[in-house]
Design a protein around this motif. Structure first.
Motif, PDB file in Angstrom:
ATOM      1  N   ILE A 134       0.855  -1.192   0.000  1.00 36.26           N
ATOM      2  CA  ILE A 134       0.000   0.000   0.000  1.00 36.26           C
ATOM      3  C   ILE A 134       0.887   1.236   0.000  1.00 36.26           C
ATOM      4  O   ILE A 134       1.809   1.342   0.800  1.00 36.26           O
ATOM      5  CB  ILE A 134      -0.937   0.017   1.229  1.00 36.26           C
ATOM      6  N   LYS A 135       0.598   2.178  -0.884  1.00 32.20           N
ATOM      7  CA  LYS A 135       1.340   3.442  -0.928  1.00 32.20           C
ATOM      8  C   LYS A 135       0.629   4.430  -0.001  1.00 32.20           C
ATOM      9  O   LYS A 135      -0.421   4.967  -0.348  1.00 32.20           O
ATOM     10  CB  LYS A 135       1.408   3.970  -2.350  1.00 32.20           C
ATOM     11  N   TRP A 136       1.209   4.622   1.174  1.00 33.64           N
ATOM     12  CA  TRP A 136       0.566   5.427   2.209  1.00 33.64           C
ATOM     13  C   TRP A 136       0.732   6.922   1.985  1.00 33.64           C
ATOM     14  O   TRP A 136      -0.015   7.713   2.545  1.00 33.64           O
ATOM     15  CB  TRP A 136       1.122   5.045   3.581  1.00 33.64           C
ATOM     16  N   ASP A 137       1.693   7.312   1.173  1.00 29.79           N
ATOM     17  CA  ASP A 137       1.923   8.736   0.970  1.00 29.79           C
ATOM     18  C   ASP A 137       1.086   9.278  -0.181  1.00 29.79           C
ATOM     19  O   ASP A 137       0.567   8.532  -0.989  1.00 29.79           O
ATOM     20  CB  ASP A 137       3.410   9.004   0.701  1.00 29.79           C
ATOM     21  N   GLY A 138       0.935  10.573  -0.223  1.00 29.51           N
ATOM     22  CA  GLY A 138       0.301  11.212  -1.363  1.00 29.51           C
ATOM     23  C   GLY A 138      -1.192  11.441  -1.249  1.00 29.51           C
ATOM     24  O   GLY A 138      -1.654  12.558  -1.416  1.00 29.51           O
ATOM     25  N   THR A 139      -1.968  10.412  -0.984  1.00 29.98           N
ATOM     26  CA  THR A 139      -3.426  10.575  -0.943  1.00 29.98           C
ATOM     27  C   THR A 139      -3.979  10.055   0.380  1.00 29.98           C
ATOM     28  O   THR A 139      -3.413   9.143   0.977  1.00 29.98           O
ATOM     29  CB  THR A 139      -4.103   9.799  -2.091  1.00 29.98           C
ATOM     30  N   PRO A 140      -5.115  10.610   0.816  1.00 27.31           N
ATOM     31  CA  PRO A 140      -5.722  10.108   2.051  1.00 27.31           C
ATOM     32  C   PRO A 140      -6.213   8.667   1.889  1.00 27.31           C
ATOM     33  O   PRO A 140      -6.574   8.249   0.785  1.00 27.31           O
ATOM     34  CB  PRO A 140      -6.922  11.041   2.262  1.00 27.31           C
ATOM     35  N   LYS A 141      -6.224   7.934   2.983  1.00 24.83           N
ATOM     36  CA  LYS A 141      -6.761   6.568   3.012  1.00 24.83           C
ATOM     37  C   LYS A 141      -7.854   6.525   4.074  1.00 24.83           C
ATOM     38  O   LYS A 141      -7.763   7.188   5.104  1.00 24.83           O
ATOM     39  CB  LYS A 141      -5.673   5.548   3.372  1.00 24.83           C
ATOM     40  N   TYR A 142      -8.878   5.751   3.823  1.00 31.52           N
ATOM     41  CA  TYR A 142     -10.001   5.613   4.745  1.00 31.52           C
ATOM     42  C   TYR A 142     -10.142   4.152   5.127  1.00 31.52           C
ATOM     43  O   TYR A 142      -9.934   3.265   4.299  1.00 31.52           O
ATOM     44  CB  TYR A 142     -11.296   6.119   4.085  1.00 31.52           C
ATOM     45  N   LEU A 143     -10.502   3.910   6.375  1.00 33.50           N
ATOM     46  CA  LEU A 143     -10.664   2.556   6.881  1.00 33.50           C
ATOM     47  C   LEU A 143     -12.152   2.273   7.079  1.00 33.50           C
ATOM     48  O   LEU A 143     -12.842   2.989   7.794  1.00 33.50           O
ATOM     49  CB  LEU A 143      -9.930   2.380   8.211  1.00 33.50           C
ATOM     50  N   LYS A 144     -12.627   1.228   6.425  1.00 28.89           N
ATOM     51  CA  LYS A 144     -14.008   0.776   6.581  1.00 28.89           C
ATOM     52  C   LYS A 144     -13.982  -0.501   7.394  1.00 28.89           C
ATOM     53  O   LYS A 144     -13.216  -1.429   7.096  1.00 28.89           O
ATOM     54  CB  LYS A 144     -14.631   0.523   5.211  1.00 28.89           C
ATOM     55  N   THR A 145     -14.798  -0.576   8.439  1.00 30.64           N
ATOM     56  CA  THR A 145     -14.865  -1.734   9.314  1.00 30.64           C
ATOM     57  C   THR A 145     -16.266  -2.347   9.237  1.00 30.64           C
ATOM     58  O   THR A 145     -17.250  -1.613   9.378  1.00 30.64           O
ATOM     59  CB  THR A 145     -14.567  -1.348  10.766  1.00 30.64           C
ATOM     60  N   GLU A 146     -16.338  -3.642   9.029  1.00 30.41           N
ATOM     61  CA  GLU A 146     -17.614  -4.351   8.998  1.00 30.41           C
ATOM     62  C   GLU A 146     -17.520  -5.542   9.941  1.00 30.41           C
ATOM     63  O   GLU A 146     -16.510  -6.243   9.950  1.00 30.41           O
ATOM     64  CB  GLU A 146     -17.925  -4.863   7.592  1.00 30.41           C
ATOM     65  N   ILE A 147     -18.564  -5.764  10.738  1.00 28.01           N
ATOM     66  CA  ILE A 147     -18.590  -6.937  11.608  1.00 28.01           C
ATOM     67  C   ILE A 147     -19.833  -7.765  11.289  1.00 28.01           C
ATOM     68  O   ILE A 147     -20.888  -7.226  10.962  1.00 28.01           O
ATOM     69  CB  ILE A 147     -18.558  -6.572  13.114  1.00 28.01           C
ATOM     70  N   TYR A 148     -19.638  -9.060  11.383  1.00 22.58           N
ATOM     71  CA  TYR A 148     -20.713 -10.013  11.135  1.00 22.58           C
ATOM     72  C   TYR A 148     -20.717 -11.029  12.264  1.00 22.58           C
ATOM     73  O   TYR A 148     -19.762 -11.814  12.373  1.00 22.58           O
ATOM     74  CB  TYR A 148     -20.505 -10.733   9.788  1.00 22.58           C
ATOM     75  N   PRO A 149     -21.738 -11.038  13.113  1.00 25.46           N
ATOM     76  CA  PRO A 149     -21.797 -12.060  14.161  1.00 25.46           C
ATOM     77  C   PRO A 149     -21.903 -13.454  13.535  1.00 25.46           C
ATOM     78  O   PRO A 149     -22.700 -13.659  12.609  1.00 25.46           O
ATOM     79  CB  PRO A 149     -23.062 -11.716  14.942  1.00 25.46           C
ATOM     80  N   VAL A 150     -21.067 -14.374  13.989  1.00 24.40           N
ATOM     81  CA  VAL A 150     -21.102 -15.750  13.476  1.00 24.40           C
ATOM     82  C   VAL A 150     -22.362 -16.427  13.986  1.00 24.40           C
ATOM     83  O   VAL A 150     -22.649 -16.411  15.167  1.00 24.40           O
ATOM     84  CB  VAL A 150     -19.830 -16.523  13.906  1.00 24.40           C
ATOM     85  N   GLY A 151     -23.142 -16.981  13.075  1.00 24.92           N
ATOM     86  CA  GLY A 151     -24.349 -17.694  13.443  1.00 24.92           C
ATOM     87  C   GLY A 151     -25.572 -16.817  13.661  1.00 24.92           C
ATOM     88  O   GLY A 151     -26.571 -17.251  14.219  1.00 24.92           O
ATOM     89  N   GLY A 152     -25.501 -15.554  13.213  1.00 26.10           N
ATOM     90  CA  GLY A 152     -26.709 -14.740  13.378  1.00 26.10           C
ATOM     91  C   GLY A 152     -26.485 -13.290  13.171  1.00 26.10           C
ATOM     92  O   GLY A 152     -25.433 -12.807  12.966  1.00 26.10           O
TER      93      GLY A 152
END
Length: 118
Positions: free
Chosen positions: A100-118
């Motif tokens: 990943i090229k961390w310099d130059g442009t902004p980066k955004y972190l998307k987080t998703e969670i999925y409960p196992v079994g429901g």
């Protein structure tokens, strides 16, 4: 005296350039998982997916990884290292986290969670 000064400058230069050239192999992440009502998901097993992308609404996905079995504690908190999960080939546009090229442009972190079994 001149030798000590030269040696000190050499050590400083090496430390400076080594620090700049380091590519992160991962970084720590900690969160509290909550349900739709805002209640913590205590002692639950989750799947957690992270996407590092070019904009907050999507854009180019540089890296996407899945942590298949994450367990929360009695407060709903979980801790893991982003960069150590299983790479999701599509849509990731880089082959490894360290590419990943961390310099130059902004980066955004998307987080998703999925409960196992429901």
């Amino acid at each position: 005296m001149k030798t000590r000064l030269s040696f000190s400058l050499l050590l400083f230069s090496l430390a400076f350039y080594t620090g700049i050239c380091q590519v992160p192999q991962g970084f720590n992440y900690q969160a509290i998982a909550r349900d739709g009502s805002g209640n913590p998901l205590t002692t639950a097993t989750l799947q957690v997916r992270f996407s590092i992308q070019s904009s907050s609404s999507g854009g180019t996905v540089f890296w996407q990884e899945l942590h298949a079995s994450v367990t929360t504690n009695s407060f709903g908190m979980f801790t893991l290292v982003i960069g150590t999960g299983t790479r999701q080939k599509p849509p990731s546009t880089v082959d490894s986290f360290s590419a990943i090229k961390w310099d130059g442009t902004p980066k955004y972190l998307k987080t998703e969670i999925y409960p196992v079994g429901g």
